[in-house]
Design a protein around this motif. Structure first.
Motif, short mmCIF file in Angstrom:
data_model
loop_
_atom_site.label_atom_id
_atom_site.label_comp_id
_atom_site.label_asym_id
_atom_site.label_seq_id
_atom_site.Cartn_x
_atom_site.Cartn_y
_atom_site.Cartn_z
N GLN A 41 4.97 3.74 -22.33
CA GLN A 41 3.65 3.61 -22.96
C GLN A 41 2.80 2.59 -22.21
N TRP A 42 3.42 1.50 -21.81
CA TRP A 42 2.71 0.45 -21.07
C TRP A 42 2.15 0.99 -19.77
N GLU A 43 2.97 1.74 -19.06
CA GLU A 43 2.53 2.28 -17.78
C GLU A 43 1.44 3.33 -17.93
N SER A 44 1.46 4.03 -19.04
CA SER A 44 0.47 5.09 -19.24
C SER A 44 -0.91 4.55 -19.56
N VAL A 45 -0.98 3.35 -20.10
CA VAL A 45 -2.28 2.80 -20.50
C VAL A 45 -2.72 1.65 -19.60
N THR A 46 -1.84 1.21 -18.70
CA THR A 46 -2.15 0.07 -17.84
C THR A 46 -2.63 0.56 -16.48
N ASP A 47 -3.72 0.01 -16.03
CA ASP A 47 -4.25 0.36 -14.71
C ASP A 47 -3.62 -0.57 -13.68
N PHE A 48 -2.49 -0.15 -13.15
CA PHE A 48 -1.77 -0.99 -12.20
C PHE A 48 -2.57 -1.13 -10.91
N ASN A 49 -2.56 -2.31 -10.37
CA ASN A 49 -3.10 -2.51 -9.04
C ASN A 49 -2.09 -1.98 -8.04
N MET A 50 -2.53 -1.11 -7.18
CA MET A 50 -1.62 -0.51 -6.20
C MET A 50 -1.90 -1.08 -4.82
N SER A 51 -0.83 -1.40 -4.11
CA SER A 51 -0.99 -1.88 -2.74
C SER A 51 -0.67 -0.75 -1.78
N THR A 52 -1.28 -0.79 -0.60
CA THR A 52 -1.05 0.26 0.39
C THR A 52 -0.53 -0.36 1.68
N HIS A 53 0.27 0.40 2.40
CA HIS A 53 0.71 -0.03 3.71
C HIS A 53 1.04 1.22 4.52
N ASN A 54 1.08 1.06 5.80
CA ASN A 54 1.38 2.17 6.70
C ASN A 54 2.89 2.29 6.88
N SER A 55 3.40 3.49 6.65
CA SER A 55 4.83 3.71 6.82
C SER A 55 5.17 3.86 8.29
N ARG A 56 6.45 3.91 8.58
CA ARG A 56 6.88 4.03 9.97
C ARG A 56 6.53 5.40 10.55
N HIS A 57 6.19 6.35 9.65
CA HIS A 57 5.80 7.69 10.10
C HIS A 57 4.29 7.78 10.30
N GLY A 58 3.59 6.66 10.15
CA GLY A 58 2.16 6.66 10.40
C GLY A 58 1.34 7.11 9.21
N LEU A 66 4.61 -5.44 -8.08
CA LEU A 66 5.91 -6.04 -8.37
C LEU A 66 6.27 -5.93 -9.85
N ASP A 67 5.28 -6.13 -10.74
CA ASP A 67 5.56 -6.14 -12.18
C ASP A 67 6.22 -4.84 -12.63
N LYS A 68 5.67 -3.73 -12.19
CA LYS A 68 6.21 -2.43 -12.61
C LYS A 68 7.62 -2.23 -12.06
N GLN A 69 7.82 -2.54 -10.80
CA GLN A 69 9.14 -2.37 -10.21
C GLN A 69 10.15 -3.31 -10.85
N ALA A 70 9.75 -4.55 -11.07
CA ALA A 70 10.66 -5.53 -11.67
C ALA A 70 11.05 -5.11 -13.08
N ALA A 71 10.08 -4.60 -13.86
CA ALA A 71 10.38 -4.17 -15.22
C ALA A 71 11.39 -3.04 -15.23
N ARG A 72 11.23 -2.09 -14.32
CA ARG A 72 12.17 -0.97 -14.26
C ARG A 72 13.56 -1.42 -13.80
N GLN A 73 13.60 -2.36 -12.88
CA GLN A 73 14.89 -2.88 -12.43
C GLN A 73 15.59 -3.65 -13.55
N PHE A 74 14.81 -4.41 -14.31
CA PHE A 74 15.40 -5.11 -15.44
C PHE A 74 15.95 -4.12 -16.47
N LEU A 75 15.20 -3.05 -16.72
CA LEU A 75 15.66 -2.03 -17.66
C LEU A 75 16.99 -1.45 -17.20
N ARG A 76 17.13 -1.19 -15.92
CA ARG A 76 18.38 -0.64 -15.40
C ARG A 76 19.54 -1.62 -15.61
N ILE A 77 19.30 -2.90 -15.39
CA ILE A 77 20.34 -3.91 -15.61
C ILE A 77 20.71 -3.97 -17.09
#
Length: 333
Positions: A41-58, A66-77
């Motif tokens: 629910q949090w992710e569906s209503v929250t406008d996450f700031n997204m960062s971009t970077h160039n992958s090794r494939h161009g 980080l917040d979203k990833q960290a929350a999901r990793q904590f949930l897994r633990i």
């Protein structure tokens, strides 16, 4: 698999914080499933700031913050912790409350039998129990055996262990039809201490207002006198019509400083040593004025302060007792 949570220099700190977060959730009866639903629910209503970077494939990739990833990793633990605990047939402290709640929710006849068995239920220091304990109490108590609880939200000191002071404010909501009795007569402290307690209560907010130049209500005070009570007032221009009153039979201030003008005083020290020596000097002064050493107590925030004040008193030739107190630096006194 928790690189967004792990502090590489102090992995033990990461483990400690994860345990604290799990305990926080479980003390509020949240499971991995309910946490997952809340994150969705949090992710569906929250406008996450997204960062971009160039992958090794161009190609440009969008990476969640980080917040979203960290929350999901904590949930897994959290999930893995609960699964491993179940596989080993173990329970933690929070389970000792959560599991009985689940049983009582699903077995209504069992809940009714316990309500008949325990007709009188008393809970002291209600502000220092968790919301899960309050939920357990609701299942154990009903109209036929309403609980009697005693608590003061202003005295909550165990939030770091999951205590919820809102239990006191939510009592009438948790137990519809419950009665509230204000225990506002102090039978322990001298008049001057109750005055200061009311002043502090007002400064903490949500307390009684200070009324400049307010006069006495004669009828009200006559009623108080009939009950053996005394209105507490400040010695200055303002009157604190506070939540607490001192009983007339309470002891008076035996050794007020400055001839009774300032029975309570705030002193500020510029170092720990100055504080210790200042406390010791004040105690020495009281003893010189006639106070019995056995009637003087020094209350401190830390164990080490007790030890150091005891040593400061010793340097003045005053013996201090701090039974069974030990600190990393040695015995407290």
């Amino acid at each position: 698999d928790c690189e967004k949570l792990l502090k590489m220099k102090r992995p033990s700190e990461t483990a400690r914080q994860i345990v604290e977060h799990i305990n926080y959730l479980k003390n509020r009866l949240l499971t991995p499933e309910s946490l997952a639903a809340a994150l969705d629910q949090w992710e569906s209503v929250t406008d996450f700031n997204m960062s971009t970077h160039n992958s090794r494939h161009g190609q440009t990739e969008v990476v969640p913050t980080l917040d979203k990833q960290a929350a999901r990793q904590f949930l897994r633990i959290f999930r893995l912790y609960e699964e491993e605990k179940s596989a080993r047939q173990r329970v933690d402290f929070a389970d000792l409350i959560a599991l009985p709640i689940r049983i009582l929710e699903s077995e209504r006849e069992l809940a009714d039998s316990y309500r008949k068995k325990y007709r009188f239920v008393l809970v002291d220091e209600y502000q220092d129990v968790s919301r899960s304990v309050a939920t357990l109490l609701r299942h154990l108590c009903g109209p036929q055996n309403p609980p009697w609880v005693v608590g003061d939200a202003r005295q909550a000191i165990y939030r770091f262990l999951g205590a919820a002071a809102e239990n006191v404010e939510d009592f009438e909501k948790d137990f519809p039809g419950g009665e509230i009795f204000e225990l506002n007569v102090n039978y322990r402290s001298c008049h001057e201490i109750v005055v200061v307690a009311n002043q502090l209560d007002s400064l903490m907010g949500a307390g009684p207002a200070v009324r400049e130049g307010a006069g006495y209500d004669e009828r009200r005070h006559a009623s108080l006198r009939e009950q053996g009570l005394t209105e507490v007032r400040s010695t200055g221009a303002a009157e604190y019509d506070g939540r607490w009153r001192a009983a007339r039979a309470n002891p008076s201030s035996s050794y007020p400083s400055d001839g009774g003008k300032r029975p309570v005083r705030i002193s500020v020290a510029n170092s720990d040593l100055a504080e210790q020596e200042g406390v010791a000097a004040q105690i020495e002064d009281w003893i010189k004025q006639g106070a019995a050493p056995g009637e003087v107590a020094a209350l401190t925030r830390r164990n080490i302060d007790v030890r150091n004040i005891a040593l400061a008193l010793g340097r003045l030739g005053i013996k201090a007792v701090a039974a069974r107190l030990a600190t990393p630096e040695g015995a407290g006194g």
